[in-house]
Design a protein around this motif. Structure first.
Motif, PDB file in Angstrom:
ATOM      1  N   ARG A  91      43.920  32.545  37.434  1.00  0.00           N
ATOM      2  CA  ARG A  91      44.848  31.649  38.119  1.00  0.00           C
ATOM      3  C   ARG A  91      45.831  30.961  37.167  1.00  0.00           C
ATOM      4  O   ARG A  91      46.701  30.218  37.604  1.00  0.00           O
ATOM      5  N   LYS A  92      45.688  31.191  35.873  1.00  0.00           N
ATOM      6  CA  LYS A  92      46.550  30.559  34.865  1.00  0.00           C
ATOM      7  C   LYS A  92      46.570  29.042  35.057  1.00  0.00           C
ATOM      8  O   LYS A  92      47.613  28.380  34.918  1.00  0.00           O
ATOM      9  N   ALA A  93      45.411  28.496  35.391  1.00  0.00           N
ATOM     10  CA  ALA A  93      45.304  27.067  35.681  1.00  0.00           C
ATOM     11  C   ALA A  93      45.074  26.261  34.404  1.00  0.00           C
ATOM     12  O   ALA A  93      44.682  26.802  33.362  1.00  0.00           O
ATOM     13  N   SER A  94      45.277  24.965  34.492  1.00  0.00           N
ATOM     14  CA  SER A  94      45.009  24.075  33.369  1.00  0.00           C
ATOM     15  C   SER A  94      43.505  23.827  33.275  1.00  0.00           C
ATOM     16  O   SER A  94      42.756  24.122  34.209  1.00  0.00           O
ATOM     17  N   GLU A 121      44.311  46.503  34.828  1.00  0.00           N
ATOM     18  CA  GLU A 121      44.456  46.304  36.272  1.00  0.00           C
ATOM     19  C   GLU A 121      43.107  46.049  36.931  1.00  0.00           C
ATOM     20  O   GLU A 121      42.989  45.218  37.838  1.00  0.00           O
ATOM     21  N   LEU A 122      42.077  46.749  36.452  1.00  0.00           N
ATOM     22  CA  LEU A 122      40.741  46.546  37.005  1.00  0.00           C
ATOM     23  C   LEU A 122      40.204  45.169  36.640  1.00  0.00           C
ATOM     24  O   LEU A 122      39.571  44.503  37.460  1.00  0.00           O
ATOM     25  N   ARG A 123      40.472  44.723  35.411  1.00  0.00           N
ATOM     26  CA  ARG A 123      40.045  43.379  35.005  1.00  0.00           C
ATOM     27  C   ARG A 123      40.731  42.314  35.854  1.00  0.00           C
ATOM     28  O   ARG A 123      40.124  41.289  36.176  1.00  0.00           O
ATOM     29  N   ALA A 124      41.993  42.553  36.207  1.00  0.00           N
ATOM     30  CA  ALA A 124      42.721  41.593  37.032  1.00  0.00           C
ATOM     31  C   ALA A 124      42.129  41.511  38.439  1.00  0.00           C
ATOM     32  O   ALA A 124      42.136  40.444  39.069  1.00  0.00           O
ATOM     33  N   LEU A 125      41.615  42.623  38.940  1.00  0.00           N
ATOM     34  CA  LEU A 125      41.004  42.663  40.269  1.00  0.00           C
ATOM     35  C   LEU A 125      39.592  42.087  40.250  1.00  0.00           C
ATOM     36  O   LEU A 125      39.210  41.307  41.120  1.00  0.00           O
ATOM     37  N   ARG A 126      38.842  42.464  39.219  1.00  0.00           N
ATOM     38  CA  ARG A 126      37.436  42.055  39.107  1.00  0.00           C
ATOM     39  C   ARG A 126      37.330  40.570  38.758  1.00  0.00           C
ATOM     40  O   ARG A 126      37.940  40.096  37.803  1.00  0.00           O
ATOM     41  N   GLY A 127      36.583  39.842  39.536  1.00  0.00           N
ATOM     42  CA  GLY A 127      36.440  38.412  39.324  1.00  0.00           C
ATOM     43  C   GLY A 127      37.447  37.603  40.108  1.00  0.00           C
ATOM     44  O   GLY A 127      37.276  36.393  40.296  1.00  0.00           O
ATOM     45  N   ASP A 128      38.501  38.259  40.576  1.00  0.00           N
ATOM     46  CA  ASP A 128      39.530  37.582  41.362  1.00  0.00           C
ATOM     47  C   ASP A 128      39.362  37.922  42.840  1.00  0.00           C
ATOM     48  O   ASP A 128      38.784  37.155  43.610  1.00  0.00           O
ATOM     49  N   ARG A 129      39.817  39.106  43.246  1.00  0.00           N
ATOM     50  CA  ARG A 129      39.704  39.515  44.645  1.00  0.00           C
ATOM     51  C   ARG A 129      38.375  40.205  44.942  1.00  0.00           C
ATOM     52  O   ARG A 129      37.949  40.281  46.084  1.00  0.00           O
ATOM     53  N   MET A 147      34.682  31.453  42.349  1.00  0.00           N
ATOM     54  CA  MET A 147      35.710  30.621  41.708  1.00  0.00           C
ATOM     55  C   MET A 147      37.124  30.943  42.188  1.00  0.00           C
ATOM     56  O   MET A 147      37.944  30.059  42.374  1.00  0.00           O
ATOM     57  N   CYS A 148      37.424  32.221  42.382  1.00  0.00           N
ATOM     58  CA  CYS A 148      38.792  32.621  42.749  1.00  0.00           C
ATOM     59  C   CYS A 148      38.920  33.016  44.214  1.00  0.00           C
ATOM     60  O   CYS A 148      39.879  33.697  44.606  1.00  0.00           O
ATOM     61  N   ARG A 207      32.157  25.818  30.765  1.00  0.00           N
ATOM     62  CA  ARG A 207      33.046  26.746  30.051  1.00  0.00           C
ATOM     63  C   ARG A 207      33.100  28.089  30.765  1.00  0.00           C
ATOM     64  O   ARG A 207      34.177  28.684  30.939  1.00  0.00           O
ATOM     65  N   GLN A 208      31.941  28.570  31.207  1.00  0.00           N
ATOM     66  CA  GLN A 208      31.895  29.889  31.843  1.00  0.00           C
ATOM     67  C   GLN A 208      32.564  29.889  33.209  1.00  0.00           C
ATOM     68  O   GLN A 208      33.247  30.855  33.579  1.00  0.00           O
ATOM     69  N   LEU A 209      32.392  28.820  33.957  1.00  0.00           N
ATOM     70  CA  LEU A 209      33.064  28.723  35.260  1.00  0.00           C
ATOM     71  C   LEU A 209      34.574  28.573  35.081  1.00  0.00           C
ATOM     72  O   LEU A 209      35.368  29.230  35.766  1.00  0.00           O
ATOM     73  N   SER A 210      34.974  27.739  34.161  1.00  0.00           N
ATOM     74  CA  SER A 210      36.405  27.476  33.954  1.00  0.00           C
ATOM     75  C   SER A 210      37.144  28.702  33.440  1.00  0.00           C
ATOM     76  O   SER A 210      38.289  28.955  33.829  1.00  0.00           O
ATOM     77  N   ASP A 211      36.498  29.461  32.553  1.00  0.00           N
ATOM     78  CA  ASP A 211      37.153  30.640  31.978  1.00  0.00           C
ATOM     79  C   ASP A 211      37.567  31.638  33.049  1.00  0.00           C
ATOM     80  O   ASP A 211      38.629  32.260  32.970  1.00  0.00           O
ATOM     81  N   VAL A 212      36.705  31.815  34.062  1.00  0.00           N
ATOM     82  CA  VAL A 212      37.016  32.741  35.153  1.00  0.00           C
ATOM     83  C   VAL A 212      38.281  32.293  35.879  1.00  0.00           C
ATOM     84  O   VAL A 212      39.206  33.081  36.121  1.00  0.00           O
ATOM     85  N   TYR A 213      38.334  31.020  36.217  1.00  0.00           N
ATOM     86  CA  TYR A 213      39.464  30.493  36.995  1.00  0.00           C
ATOM     87  C   TYR A 213      40.756  30.505  36.185  1.00  0.00           C
ATOM     88  O   TYR A 213      41.825  30.881  36.690  1.00  0.00           O
ATOM     89  N   ARG A 214      40.672  30.117  34.929  1.00  0.00           N
ATOM     90  CA  ARG A 214      41.870  30.069  34.091  1.00  0.00           C
ATOM     91  C   ARG A 214      42.413  31.467  33.805  1.00  0.00           C
ATOM     92  O   ARG A 214      43.628  31.660  33.719  1.00  0.00           O
TER      93      ARG A 214
END
Length: 328
Positions: free
Chosen positions: A119-122, A81-89, A168-169, A109-116
């Motif tokens: 955000r479950k993005a492509s 749950e903390l990982r889901a919060l950290r880097g996102d909100r 990113m998010c 790669r490092q920027l994209s990994d955060v967003y994917r």
């Protein structure tokens, strides 16, 4: 209220005993608000920031009466749950960009990994988002930069990448831990202006840890002054600079270089160093360095209310004016 921290304590196990790095620290941050945390190195600022994101070392123990983010209890969160919060909100900009970035992966790669991850993005969506944010932080040829490694970038560009990664998010709260310390003065000013503009554009709350009191006076809504693990003063920024109440706050302000100061006269400074925090101290932590110290200062001292939103940890608060020039 976006973030609410009450009575935060952090103890670190050392070979010489428990180090009380943070003691009963409380603060709040609202959406769009800027809280600045100031104080000398070793006063507990950075470890307070790291504790918010659950990034403390294993030897550190964190306790708090309350620690909530938008109503969510951060202390009861699982690691997932903390990982889901950290880097996102909730996101963070670290002091040293070279250690914040992985030297084995490209910037893209490092920027994209955060967003994917959040955000479950492509891959395409993540790449477009990365290019957009690199442009937002002032990096030219953004698409080409995605294929570069951190060591191929200058210090200023690496820090811009770290800022882009934190955004990113579109986080609701960003923690910036002295984000320009390792950079030269010109780049510092440029990046800080950029960070302020981005905060306004994205509508984020921000916790800024800095030694630059000039910057604090320009951008902070509220300020907390930390010394030896404790909050010694907390106030709205305008009031802190016009009516500083703790001798340490006054000494910090008195140490800021003034262009009108005589050239051949030594610059004001605070004598001594921050005391060791191994085992809890009784009384005022600033006792050994304060020119106004007396025997009564050896007793435990609580934060005293001066005005509605202004508090200071000093026995002289409310008992007469503390003279303005604490440091000669």
């Amino acid at each position: 209220m976006l973030l609410n921290v009450e009575n935060l304590n952090i103890d670190i196990a050392t070979p010489n005993g428990s180090l009380a790095a943070v003691q009963d620290v409380s603060f709040r941050v609202s959406k769009g608000e800027t809280l600045c945390i100031v104080g000398e190195s070793g006063c507990g600022k950075s470890i307070t920031a790291l504790s918010l994101l659950g990034l403390l070392p294993k030897v550190a123990k964190r306790t708090a009466r309350q620690m909530t983010f938008d109503g969510l209890d951060m202390q009861s969160m699982s690691k997932a749950e903390l990982r889901a919060l950290r880097g996102d909100r909730l996101s963070m900009i670290f002091q040293e960009p070279m250690t914040a970035l992985n030297p084995l992966h490209t910037v893209g790669r490092q920027l994209s990994d955060v967003y994917r991850a959040h955000r479950k993005a492509s891959r395409r969506e993540a790449k477009e988002r990365a290019i957009y944010l690199l442009k937002q932080v002032g990096i030219s040829n953004a698409a080409q930069r995605l294929n570069q490694y951190p060591h191929e970038l200058s210090g200023g560009l690496r820090q811009r990448v770290v800022i882009a990664m934190a955004l990113m998010c579109e986080p609701e709260l960003i923690v910036a831990d002295e984000p320009t310390t390792a950079l030269d003065v010109t780049i510092q000013a440029e990046l800080l202006r950029l960070l302020i503009d981005l905060q306004k554009s994205f509508g984020m709350g921000m916790i800024l840890i800095t030694h630059d009191l000039g910057l604090v006076s320009r951008i902070a809504d509220r300020v907390i002054v930390m010394y030896a693990g404790q909050v010694v003063e907390a106030a709205p920024a305008a009031e802190l600079f016009t009516k500083p109440s703790h001798p340490y706050t006054r000494a910090l302000l008195g140490s800021v270089p003034d262009p009108s100061y005589p050239r051949m006269k030594p610059l004001p400074s605070i004598p001594g160093t921050v005391p060791s925090l191994v085992s809890r101290m009784e009384g005022c932590h600033f006792f050994d360095r304060c020119p106004l110290a007396c025997d009564a200062c050896r007793q435990p001292i609580q934060l005293a209310t001066i005005d509605k939103d202004h508090e200071a940890r000093c026995i002289r608060v409310g008992k007469g004016e503390i003279r303005r020039k604490v440091v000669a």
